[in-house]
Design an enzyme around this catalytic site. Structure first.
Site, short mmCIF file in Angstrom:
data_model
loop_
_atom_site.label_atom_id
_atom_site.label_comp_id
_atom_site.label_asym_id
_atom_site.label_seq_id
_atom_site.Cartn_x
_atom_site.Cartn_y
_atom_site.Cartn_z
N GLU A 72 -33.52 38.92 -40.00
CA GLU A 72 -32.26 39.25 -40.66
C GLU A 72 -32.42 39.15 -42.17
OE1 GLU A 72 -27.93 38.44 -39.18
OE2 GLU A 72 -28.65 36.67 -40.25
N ASP B 265 -33.88 35.14 -35.63
CA ASP B 265 -32.62 34.81 -36.30
C ASP B 265 -32.80 33.42 -36.91
OD1 ASP B 265 -29.86 35.02 -37.05
OD2 ASP B 265 -29.38 33.68 -35.37
N ASP C 295 -27.78 32.37 -30.84
CA ASP C 295 -28.93 32.54 -31.74
C ASP C 295 -29.99 33.43 -31.10
OD1 ASP C 295 -27.94 30.80 -33.81
OD2 ASP C 295 -28.46 29.11 -32.51
#
Length: 172
Positions: A74, A14, A146
């Site tokens: 992502e 992430d 996170d």
């Protein structure tokens, strides 16, 4: 596609300049086992170039230590702040380049797809993702947000690498 019986290890990332979440999961048969999760931190005063090096070095160390087969990251999403998106793009590019340099395929997943895979709802909030990651991976406590997002990316990738996956992602 991977078979259900083959061992598969993935690192979910992430991306962020200041607190990049990382999560490494392994599929052994039908089980998904957490191997490592945490964050790579950069202090607020560090220059962009120094932050990017820290991210690359941190990712390289984790890849060398845990030997994942693939990377789940992502995808780019809409942002109102152009400066924030530019900084995120720098961090994301540095991480993708480092993973490619180390010979790993990088797979990209849209945030809504990750939320659907983990929480069953594409509009799930961060707290819902944290709770579902804790439940799915049988963790004792909720991971930092996170790290939870990184683990959610890894879960999504492993779900997409089964013999039953209908929409397999392709490396970017």
């Amino acid at each position: 596609m991977l078979s259900q019986t083959k061992r598969s290890r993935v690192i979910g990332i992430d991306t962020s300049l200041r607190s990049t979440g990382v999560g490494i999961l392994e599929r052994a048969g039908s089980r998904i086992v957490p191997i490592y999760y945490g964050t790579i931190k950069n202090p607020a005063g560090r220059a962009l170039s120094g932050c990017l090096l820290t991210l690359q070095d941190g990712i390289e160390a984790l890849i060398r230590e845990h030997e994942p087969d693939a990377v789940a990251i992502e995808g780019i999403f809409y942002a109102k702040n152009v400066k924030t998106m530019s900084i995120l793009s720098h961090a994301r590019g540095a991480i993708i380049a480092q993973c490619a340099r180390l010979g790993l395929p990088v797979y990209e997943y849209e945030p809504r797809r990750v939320k659907m895979a983990v929480a069953g709802y594409g509009g799930a909030q961060k707290l819902q993702i944290q709770k579902m990651v804790k439940t799915l991976l049988h963790l004792e406590e909720e991971p930092q947000n996170d790290a939870a997002d990184a683990l959610a990316l890894a879960i999504t990738h492993l779900h997409n690498c089964t013999a039953f996956a209908t929409l397999a992602a392709t490396p970017i």
